[in-house]
Design an enzyme around this catalytic site. Structure first.
Site, short mmCIF file in Angstrom:
data_model
loop_
_atom_site.label_atom_id
_atom_site.label_comp_id
_atom_site.label_asym_id
_atom_site.label_seq_id
_atom_site.Cartn_x
_atom_site.Cartn_y
_atom_site.Cartn_z
N LYS A 1 42.21 45.15 36.87
CA LYS A 1 41.97 44.34 35.85
C LYS A 1 43.31 43.46 35.35
O LYS A 1 43.02 42.11 35.16
CB LYS A 1 41.36 44.99 34.71
CG LYS A 1 40.72 43.81 33.58
CD LYS A 1 39.91 43.08 34.20
CE LYS A 1 39.39 41.91 33.38
NZ LYS A 1 38.40 40.99 33.83
N SER B 1 50.29 18.98 49.81
CA SER B 1 49.18 20.05 49.67
C SER B 1 47.92 19.52 48.90
O SER B 1 47.29 19.02 49.69
CB SER B 1 49.88 20.89 48.58
OG SER B 1 49.47 22.39 48.89
#
Length: 307
Positions: free
Chosen positions: A177, A125
């Site tokens: 949020k 990765s």
């Protein structure tokens, strides 16, 4: 006094001049000797055509912060004695931003002097992403690599909070949020927002693999489903260039750097003095403070089986 006696007598002025000169030479020799032992600034090295050193930058463990690796690459890039660099990677990946920063710095460095990526046990990765900036990638047959993908993990602690009787009050400026809050289920809209981000960042990874490895994007997309590969599979797929260990990578770096020596000198970054403060807030990926943010949700180019 006879003429013979006067002829054999040494002039006092000449005698004292000889003593002073001898004392000066002995003192200078002594001073030079001690300076050669204790000085920290040896004279400039002279490098002949075909000579030089290979710098070694190690990227190990979870990639959290890029600063240390970037600093080491920059230092070796500016050092005229260093003719090539080996980036030794043994990492499952890590934060997206940090992995991309290291990739960019490796690529910038390779434009000035060859950088060879050398894979250890794992270079997956973000660890693989960092290697994409190198001129060549050397891997062992059994190295675990690939894992071309993006992941973000959130803790869902609603059942634990219910048992504890824990409740939280949130006041926010917008409905998204507190996306990923641990005290409630994630909404479908929130999942879609996060998936769009994941897909965008994943495509960045795919694009850089395609450009760096000169592979068609469609082929990369087939490889980029998060799976890991052995070194042999990676070579067959075009993700690495050749098999070899660290020594092979050093030899390749020396060859591409124009170093003719059979065993070129290796240079590692200078170790900084250890202290408890540096362990807590240090400038490396192993510092405690730097690793604390992994406990928070973060976009990661990381191969991990822990959830």
């Amino acid at each position: 006094m006879s003429k013979e006696g006067q002829a054999g007598k040494i002039n006092p002025v000449i005698l004292w001049a000889g003593i002073v000169a001898g004392t000066f030479l002995v003192s200078w020799a002594g001073i030079s000797f001690f300076l050669s032992i204790f000085t920290d600034s040896p004279g400039p090295e002279v490098f002949h055509p075909g000579s030089g050193k290979v710098g070694v930058v190690e990227l190990k463990g979870l990639i959290v912060s890029p600063e240390k690796t970037i600093e080491e690459l920059t230092s070796f890039r500016k050092d005229k004695a260093i003719k090539a660099i080996v980036l030794r990677i043994d990492s499952p990946g890590g934060a997206v931003g940090a992995s991309q920063e290291i990739f960019s710095e490796v690529r910038r460095t390779d434009r000035m002097k060859p950088v060879i990526a050398s894979f250890g046990s794992i270079a997956a990765s973000g660890g693989y992403y960092a290697a994409l900036g190198a001129r060549k990638i050397v891997s062992s047959r059994g190295t675990l690599t690939g894992s071309i993908g993006v992941i973000v993990k959130f803790a869902n602690l609603t059942e634990i909070f219910d048992k504890l009787g824990y409740r939280s009050e949130v006041i926010k400026s917008g409905k998204l949020k507190d996306i990923g809050a641990a005290n409630r289920q994630m909404t479908d809209e929130e999942k879609k927002v996060l998936q769009d981000i994941i897909d965008n960042v994943h495509e960045q990874f795919v694009g850089d693999v395609g450009k760096s490895r000169n592979l068609p994007l469609e082929k990369v997309r087939k490889l980029a489903d998060g799976r890991i590969f052995s070194g042999e599979q990676a070579l067959e797929s075009g993700l690495v260039d050749q098999f070899g260990n660290f020594t092979d990578a050093v030899r390749l770096a020396a060859e591409l750097g124009g170093i003719k020596q059979d065993s070129p000198p290796l240079v590692y970054p200078a170790e900084k003095n250890f202290s408890l403060l540096k362990l807590l807030v240090g400038d490396n990926t192993s510092s405690v403070i730097n690793n604390l943010h992994i406990l928070q949700p973060v976009l990661s180019y990381e191969w991990s089986i822990a959830h």
